[in-house]
Scaffold this motif. Structure first.
Motif, PDB file in Angstrom:
ATOM      1  N   LYS A  39       0.859  -1.171   0.050  1.00  0.00           N
ATOM      2  CA  LYS A  39       0.116   0.055  -0.013  1.00  0.00           C
ATOM      3  C   LYS A  39       0.953   1.243  -0.074  1.00  0.00           C
ATOM      4  O   LYS A  39       0.349   2.312  -0.681  1.00  0.00           O
ATOM      5  N   THR A  71     -12.677  -7.510  -0.043  1.00  0.00           N
ATOM      6  CA  THR A  71     -13.380  -6.175   0.244  1.00  0.00           C
ATOM      7  C   THR A  71     -12.533  -5.003   0.945  1.00  0.00           C
ATOM      8  O   THR A  71     -12.964  -4.088   1.545  1.00  0.00           O
ATOM      9  N   ASP A  72     -11.140  -5.170   0.628  1.00  0.00           N
ATOM     10  CA  ASP A  72     -10.059  -4.164   1.193  1.00  0.00           C
ATOM     11  C   ASP A  72     -10.357  -2.832   0.514  1.00  0.00           C
ATOM     12  O   ASP A  72     -10.732  -2.750  -0.728  1.00  0.00           O
ATOM     13  N   ASP A  73      -9.971  -1.856   1.174  1.00  0.00           N
ATOM     14  CA  ASP A  73     -10.293  -0.384   0.449  1.00  0.00           C
ATOM     15  C   ASP A  73      -8.992   0.008  -0.486  1.00  0.00           C
ATOM     16  O   ASP A  73      -9.574   0.777  -1.341  1.00  0.00           O
ATOM     17  N   HIS A  74      -7.950  -0.863  -0.333  1.00  0.00           N
ATOM     18  CA  HIS A  74      -7.199  -0.558  -1.312  1.00  0.00           C
ATOM     19  C   HIS A  74      -7.303  -1.260  -2.552  1.00  0.00           C
ATOM     20  O   HIS A  74      -7.200  -2.459  -2.435  1.00  0.00           O
ATOM     21  N   ASP A  75      -7.203  -0.533  -3.540  1.00  0.00           N
ATOM     22  CA  ASP A  75      -7.543  -0.954  -5.044  1.00  0.00           C
ATOM     23  C   ASP A  75      -6.617  -2.147  -5.247  1.00  0.00           C
ATOM     24  O   ASP A  75      -6.819  -3.399  -5.735  1.00  0.00           O
ATOM     25  N   GLY A  76      -5.213  -2.045  -5.138  1.00  0.00           N
ATOM     26  CA  GLY A  76      -4.136  -2.920  -5.507  1.00  0.00           C
ATOM     27  C   GLY A  76      -4.227  -4.221  -4.793  1.00  0.00           C
ATOM     28  O   GLY A  76      -3.944  -5.387  -5.372  1.00  0.00           O
ATOM     29  N   ARG A  78      -6.824  -5.418  -3.286  1.00  0.00           N
ATOM     30  CA  ARG A  78      -8.178  -6.183  -3.422  1.00  0.00           C
ATOM     31  C   ARG A  78      -7.907  -7.186  -4.815  1.00  0.00           C
ATOM     32  O   ARG A  78      -8.428  -8.082  -4.967  1.00  0.00           O
ATOM     33  N   ILE A  79      -7.217  -6.100  -5.821  1.00  0.00           N
ATOM     34  CA  ILE A  79      -7.004  -6.973  -6.995  1.00  0.00           C
ATOM     35  C   ILE A  79      -6.228  -8.146  -6.893  1.00  0.00           C
ATOM     36  O   ILE A  79      -6.394  -9.146  -7.235  1.00  0.00           O
ATOM     37  N   GLU A 104     -20.006  -4.775  -9.463  1.00  0.00           N
ATOM     38  CA  GLU A 104     -18.996  -4.184 -10.320  1.00  0.00           C
ATOM     39  C   GLU A 104     -19.399  -3.611 -11.643  1.00  0.00           C
ATOM     40  O   GLU A 104     -19.995  -4.145 -12.559  1.00  0.00           O
ATOM     41  N   ASP A 106     -17.022  -1.447 -13.379  1.00  0.00           N
ATOM     42  CA  ASP A 106     -15.916  -1.029 -14.044  1.00  0.00           C
ATOM     43  C   ASP A 106     -15.408  -2.248 -14.909  1.00  0.00           C
ATOM     44  O   ASP A 106     -15.366  -3.765 -14.293  1.00  0.00           O
ATOM     45  N   ARG A 109     -12.037  -4.331 -14.003  1.00  0.00           N
ATOM     46  CA  ARG A 109     -12.221  -5.106 -12.605  1.00  0.00           C
ATOM     47  C   ARG A 109     -13.342  -6.458 -12.607  1.00  0.00           C
ATOM     48  O   ARG A 109     -12.978  -7.372 -12.047  1.00  0.00           O
TER      49      ARG A 109
END
Length: 527
Positions: A39, A71-76, A78-79, A104, A106, A109
């Protein structure tokens, strides 16, 4: 002291060593610090990349933490968890991933989520894939098709069929899109009577690339396709018969050969193109009935068909066949001369060696060999005569001409062994140096190696890469924008030639043809 304490202040090599050790040990205690490093990256590309690898390794053994990370807030992060869930097929992640997919918006994603769900391959995920089967993004749509095929979702069969039917629409058939390709492969996974019959009926699809994909799919299914193939062979037109015979040859099942012989006996192979395809298929399969039919084919008069017969028999030489062929050549008539020429042009070395034992037949073969302008063929049989090693063989070697390769180069692509042999003979007669390929990909390999050709001859329907795709690639290759391209085809529909002309084909020759016809066409386009 924790493994990653004061990590940011360590030397570069120490950081690499620590991350490598974590990747190997998969120590779960390092997870919080690795997540923090993800992060808030160190800033060195190499180190940040190794952090992701180490985190991937640690997560691979911790399904619960992966599910939490979805379900983490950090996009990277989470992916990364989405990818790890799919990569390691974490079944308990299917439910949370389905919830994400439903919400979803997007496309990128969503693709990540669907890819992971497809790898997990849980039956309960089928509704999600059905929901996105009509998505506007072709890659998302194709991903759903592929997943539903692997899940053998019977309720999706009609949707797959519709996609293939719609792909032949006047404004769509010229391009094989990824959704059509995946729909064909998905139908092939079911191997049901109705799905096989549908694919066989679409074997003569308007798009040649789709035809190739369907041919490959039916070949992979194998023997279960045979009843449907014969049903279409018996009721279909010339092109249907040719394509069905081709697939039967690729499948290689004995019952396929027996059925082709029966169809031949019923008069269903009167068309020269169909007969050619049947002989080629029988040569690939090699049953006793098929070989007998090929031996009967030694009476054929068309040169190309004779080469298909000889090419088929070359793989299945037996005393009875050799005796029959010897008698035919020994007659010394026009048919005997054609057969001797076919043996030479086809490079049928096994047949040559067996026939050469008869002095009269051997003389006819040497006479045919002496008329060849193909240096490769002459060298091939010169070496064979050396191997035979008799005084007569040495005397025949002394009569062989010295032939030099032509200054002009020609490229010919066809998946038929006999057609390739015909191209060689024609091109060397015209003093070209021939380069022969079994499909478009092999042909284009020559181009990528830097070869420049004065002319290109290609079949339309070939495995791996068809003629249409080869032509398109050539026309987009520097130096090949204006080189003459002749397409050899059995296609009866004007739309196929229109497509080929748009791709960049210069002119066409229709099978079966006399050698003189192709020679005239070559000289015409080069003039």
């Amino acid at each position: 002291m924790a493994t990653l304490d004061d990590f940011r202040n360590k030397e570069f090599l120490d950081q690499i060593t620590i991350l490598n050790e974590i990747s190997g040990s998969k120590d779960p205690d390092t997870l919080p610090d690795l997540v923090e490093l993800l992060k808030a990256p160190v800033g060195d590309t190499s180190i940040d990349y190794m952090v992701v690898n180490a985190l991937n390794a640690v997560l691979s053994g911790n399904e619960n933490k992966v599910i939490e990370g979805l379900t983490d807030d950090h996009d990277g992060y989470r992916i990364l968890c989405i990818r790890v869930a799919g990569e390691h097929a974490f079944s308990h992640a299917a439910g949370p991933l389905m919830d994400i997919a439903k919400a979803e918006k997007d496309a990128d994603r969503l693709m990540e989520v669907l890819t992971s769900l497809a790898r997990i391959a849980a039956p309960e995920t089928t509704p999600v894939f059905r929901t996105h089967l009509q998505h506007e993004d072709p890659f998302i749509k194709s991903s759903c098709i592929e997943a539903l095929g692997k899940l053998e979702d019977i309720d999706s069969i009609d949707s797959f069929k519709t996609l293939i039917v719609e792909s032949e629409a006047p404004d769509r058939y010229e391009i094989c899109d990824i959704t059509t390709w995946k729909a064909v492969e998905a139908l092939a996974t079911f191997s049901r009577e109705d799905t096989i019959q549908f694919l066989v009926e679409k074997l003569h699809h308007k798009n040649p690339t789709v035809r190739r994909i369907i041919t490959d799919a039916l070949t992979s299914i194998g023997a279960p396709t045979i009843p449907a193939l014969f049903k279409t062979f018996e009721s279909g037109g010339t092109d249907d018969k040719i394509l069905c015979a081709n697939v039967l040859g690729f499948v290689g099942d004995r019952s396929g050969a027996d059925g082709l012989v029966a169809a031949f006996d019923k008069g269903m192979a009167e068309d020269l193109n169909v007969r050619y395809a049947v002989y080629e298929a029988l040569g690939r399969i090699g049953t006793m009935k098929g070989i007998i039919c090929l031996v009967d084919g030694l009476q054929e008069e068309d040169e190309l068909i004779l080469m298909a017969v000889i090419g088929g028999l070359e793989k299945h030489v037996n005393p009875g066949m050799v005796s029959t062929l010897t008698k035919l050549i020994d007659k010394g008539d026009d048919q005997g001369a054609k057969l001797a020429k076919a043996v030479i042009s086809s490079k049928a070395t096994t047949i040559f060696k067996a026939l050469y034992e008869d002095e009269k037949a051997g003389k006819a073969l040497i006479n045919a060999l002496n008329t060849s302008k193909d240096s490769d063929i002459i060298d091939e049989f010169r070496n064979l005569l050396k191997e035979i090693g008799t005084d007569r063989a040495q005397a025949d070697i002394d009569t062989l001409p010295v032939v030099f390769s032509g200054l002009r180069k020609a490229l010919a692509a066809d998946d038929s062994r006999s057609m390739c042999a015909m191209h060689r003979a024609i091109l060397t007669d015209l003093e070209f140096s021939p380069y022969i390929a079994g499909n478009g990909e092999e042909a284009y390999d020559y181009v990528e190696q830097g070869e420049i050709f004065d002319i290109v001859i290609t079949d339309m329907n070939m495995p791996v890469m068809d003629g249409m795709e080869l032509v398109s690639k050539l026309r987009n290759t520097p130096g090949y924008e204006n080189i003459p391209i002749i397409m050899v085809t059995t296609e009866s529909e004007a739309s196929q030639q229109n497509m080929a002309e748009k791709a960049g084909v210069t002119t066409f020759v229709t099978k079966p043809f006399k050698p003189e016809t192709l020679k005239e066409k070559i000289l015409e386009v080069l003039s």
